[in-house]
Scaffold this motif. Structure first.
Motif, mmCIF file in Angstrom:
data_model
loop_
_atom_site.group_PDB
_atom_site.id
_atom_site.type_symbol
_atom_site.label_atom_id
_atom_site.label_comp_id
_atom_site.label_asym_id
_atom_site.label_seq_id
_atom_site.Cartn_x
_atom_site.Cartn_y
_atom_site.Cartn_z
ATOM 1 N N SER A 242 0.882 -1.179 0.000
ATOM 2 C CA SER A 242 0.000 0.000 0.000
ATOM 3 C C SER A 242 0.912 1.219 0.000
ATOM 4 N N HIS A 243 0.561 2.245 -0.773
ATOM 5 C CA HIS A 243 1.465 3.413 -0.814
ATOM 6 C C HIS A 243 1.191 4.353 0.365
ATOM 7 N N VAL A 244 2.284 4.918 0.869
ATOM 8 C CA VAL A 244 2.199 5.835 2.013
ATOM 9 C C VAL A 244 2.199 7.286 1.536
ATOM 10 N N ILE A 252 -8.619 8.179 1.577
ATOM 11 C CA ILE A 252 -8.908 7.181 0.538
ATOM 12 C C ILE A 252 -7.604 6.718 -0.110
ATOM 13 N N CYS A 253 -6.725 7.673 -0.397
ATOM 14 C CA CYS A 253 -5.534 7.406 -1.220
ATOM 15 C C CYS A 253 -4.281 7.838 -0.477
ATOM 16 N N ASN A 254 -3.847 7.180 0.672
ATOM 17 C CA ASN A 254 -4.157 5.811 0.895
ATOM 18 C C ASN A 254 -3.972 5.423 2.366
ATOM 19 N N ALA A 255 -4.349 6.351 3.308
ATOM 20 C CA ALA A 255 -4.178 6.016 4.730
ATOM 21 C C ALA A 255 -5.023 4.795 5.096
ATOM 22 N N GLY A 286 7.042 6.894 -2.979
ATOM 23 C CA GLY A 286 7.198 7.258 -4.389
ATOM 24 C C GLY A 286 6.146 6.728 -5.333
ATOM 25 N N HIS A 287 4.971 6.385 -4.794
ATOM 26 C CA HIS A 287 3.898 5.926 -5.680
ATOM 27 C C HIS A 287 3.397 7.077 -6.550
ATOM 28 N N GLU A 288 3.191 8.236 -5.923
ATOM 29 C CA GLU A 288 2.515 9.327 -6.619
ATOM 30 C C GLU A 288 3.433 10.076 -7.589
ATOM 31 N N ILE A 289 4.347 10.876 -7.045
ATOM 32 C CA ILE A 289 5.100 11.785 -7.913
ATOM 33 C C ILE A 289 6.242 11.062 -8.623
ATOM 34 N N ILE A 316 -3.117 -2.533 -2.361
ATOM 35 C CA ILE A 316 -4.228 -1.990 -1.559
ATOM 36 C C ILE A 316 -4.240 -0.466 -1.696
ATOM 37 N N ASP A 317 -5.346 0.060 -2.221
ATOM 38 C CA ASP A 317 -5.466 1.506 -2.447
ATOM 39 C C ASP A 317 -6.932 1.818 -2.751
ATOM 40 N N ASN A 318 -7.346 3.042 -2.444
ATOM 41 C CA ASN A 318 -8.697 3.518 -2.795
ATOM 42 C C ASN A 318 -9.815 2.655 -2.210
ATOM 43 N N LEU A 319 -9.716 2.347 -0.937
ATOM 44 C CA LEU A 319 -10.699 1.469 -0.296
ATOM 45 C C LEU A 319 -11.978 2.219 0.090
HETATM 46 ZN ZN LIG Z 1 -3.672 5.964 -3.982
#
Ligand SMILES: [Zn+2]
Length: 575
Positions: A242-244, A252-255, A286-289, A316-319
């Motif tokens: 899961s990305h931090v 949602i994205c992504n706590a 580094g998932h996002e930028i 795991i993301d956007n739950l």
């Molecule tokens: Zn996300």
């Protein structure tokens, strides 16, 4: 009681909310390389150790970009200032900004440019799921645009501006693929302002001045990871990630995903004596930028372990987004049967299946050949239209992605779904791939790509026989599950065959990483598809024609080698 029932009963929604609240309310925005990210990853690592007794933070260099300021000034037909934010991994403008005529082009895909001269224009597009943001920018760049303005999705009266990045090259660059990083200025504006601008473009000539700044720099990433070890006598493991790093507070994205990941680690550790395989829990940086920066580094750094032992990756993301009702799962064909049956079991409905392509999730393992899956509930089609296709909610990457946007009852169902999948992958004696489905997918891809072979028909027909043989062998292997075959042998064979699928999943080959949301990766055997198109477009017997003919032959041989290697493994081990 089976292990899934034990897992399910043990999962605590209170624990999930406790960890989610810390990340959202005590930390807030978590951009890679910042003090907030350090605080978040320290908290996660401490909780991981509390939950499992193990945990560490991997540090490594990562290519990052930070947003500065942006402005959008309307020059004609009237003077107006529109709120804007810079997208990351862009070319900053000169002090004086960039001036140009605005052309509205829908989603910004190739078809939207048909008959339009985009050279030196400033393109206005909708945020949409496809093409993905980096792909919109890449296409705009290819078409000679001067700059790109992306209006948010969401309701027409929304003032929210979505943050994002457009690094079309995935993970850290190499000397060879750095050139894939595009050079373009890109800014984001709200839906409300975007629709106003769009309307004006349909009525008259619109001229604007854009100013935007973002950095490009190397930073040190922080990525918590920990492995719960089983007592089984194999080294196989399931990877759960899961990305931090996050834009805004990001529940949602992504706590929410990180909190569930921590809770899964606790539950797995409690029942580790019963696990058939290890489970590795990782919390991506580094998932996002950096566009998959952390997961790409993980694949590069732990390649041997992944190649030998990794059974599957659960993203795991956007739950549990409030208002979503349709269970949807994205994955590779060999997991489809298991993943969709799980939807029926947990949600009592059929749900929606999406074949996984290189896109929004941390899908960095297509090359090494580890199957991917990611689950989320989705909006209905009607709701999506109302929200201007805000697939992952109108709050994505904005300050409004807060805990109240998570549906608590739905969160419980999501937790159950991921727990069920994890149990299937970690505890089934035989890894739950459907190998017949894998063989059928590869045959289907071959049929699609050879359908457009054109003048390369004879060059490719040499492989028709081996593609059919592969499909037959995979089907036979699937049938062996019901016979007296050593599960350990079948699992080993399955993993070896999985590692020989890169040509069917990636455009850049086994060791490369395709760009985020790259449209070409959605094609059957992407590298062959591309070469065939170029070969058939070239003037017969021209220089280009011979170059692409050589390329078609080489890609054909890479495809042959993957199929042949799998067939040889099967023949050697089971005849
Ligand atoms: Zn996300």
């Amino acid at each position: 009681m089976n292990i899934y029932e034990k897992f399910k009963n043990e999962i605590s929604i209170d624990n999930i909310y406790k960890d989610m609240s810390f990340l959202v309310d005590n930390v807030g925005e978590r951009l890679s390389g910042t003090g907030e990210m350090e605080k978040a990853t320290k908290y996660i690592c401490d909780r991981l150790i509390e939950n499992t007794g193990v945990g560490r933070i991997d540090h490594f260099p990562m290519y990052m970009s930070y947003p500065g300021e942006a402005s959008l000034e309307l020059i004609a037909p009237c003077k107006e200032r529109i709120a804007a934010r810079p997208v990351c991994h862009i070319d900053s403008t000169p002090e004086s900004g960039l001036e140009g005529e605005v052309v509205y082009l829908g989603s910004g895909g190739y078809e939207d440019y048909a008959g339009i001269d985009a050279k030196d224009k400033i393109i206005l597009t909708d945020m949409s799921w496809s093409p993905a943001r980096p792909e919109k920018a890449r296409i705009a760049c290819e078409m000679g645009a001067k700059a790109l303005i992306i209006m948010n999705w969401g309701a027409s009266d929304s003032d929210l501006i979505q943050m994002g990045a457009v690094k079309t090259q995935w993970g850290n660059p190499t000397p060879y693929n750095e050139k894939e990083i595009i050079h373009l200025t890109v800014i984001s504006i709200s839906r409300k302002d975007g629709e106003w601008l769009e309307k004006m473009c349909s009525e008259t000539k619109v001229v604007v001045n854009i100013k935007a700044a973002a950095t490009r720099e190397w930073i040190t990433a922080s990525q918590p990871v920990g492995r719960v070890k089983s007592n089984a006598d194999n080294d196989e493991y399931v990877l759960v990630g899961s990305h931090v790093d996050a834009w805004g507070k990001s529940a949602i994205c992504n706590a929410s995903g990180d909190a569930l990941n921590l809770e899964l680690a606790r539950v797995c550790n409690k029942y580790k004596a019963e696990l058939q395989r290890d489970v590795e829990f990782v919390f991506w940086d580094g998932h996002e930028i950096a566009e998959g920066g952390g997961s790409t580094w993980y694949a590069d750094n732990y390649w041997a372990d992944m190649s030998n032992n990794c059974v599957a990756y659960i993203n795991i993301d956007n739950l549990a987004i409030e208002g979503t009702t349709v269970p949807g799962v994205e994955g590779q064909p060999e997991l489809k049967e298991m993943l969709t049956a799980a939807i029926e079991k947990i949600f009592g409905t059929k749900g929606v299946w999406h074949q996984a392509y290189k896109g929004g999730g941390d899908s960095s393992f297509f090359g090494v050949g580890v199957p991917y899956n990611s689950f989320a509930t989705e909006y209905t089609d009607e709701k999506l239209i109302e929200l201007n296709h805000a697939f992952y909610s109108p709050w994505l990457h904005t300050p409004d992605d807060t805990i109240d946007k998570i549906d608590k009852a739905l969160m419980k169902k999501h937790a159950q779904y991921v727990t069920y999948i994890l149990d299937q992958l970690a505890n089934s004696k035989i890894i739950p791939y459907n190998l017949k489905d894998l063989g059928d997918d590869i045959k289907k891809q071959w049929m699609w790509v050879t359908d457009k072979a054109g003048r390369a028909k004879n060059l490719l027909s040499a492989l028709d026989e081996i593609v059919e043989e592969y499909r037959t062998k995979m089907s036979e292997l699937e049938n062996m599950k019901s016979k007296d075959i050593d599960p350990a042998l079948l699992n080993k064979l399955s993993l070896l065959c999985e590692r020989e699928t890169a040509m069917f999943r990636c455009w850049s080959g086994k060791y490369g990483q395709d760009g985020c949301g790259s449209l070409q990766t959605e094609k059957a055997i992407p590298a062959l598809d591309y070469a065939l198109e170029k070969y058939n477009d070239a003037e017969v017997y021209s220089h280009e024609y011979y170059l692409w003919e050589t390329q078609v032959l080489r890609i054909r041989n890479m495809v042959f080698d993957e199929l042949n290697t799998s067939i040889n493994f099967i023949n050697l081990m089971v005849g």
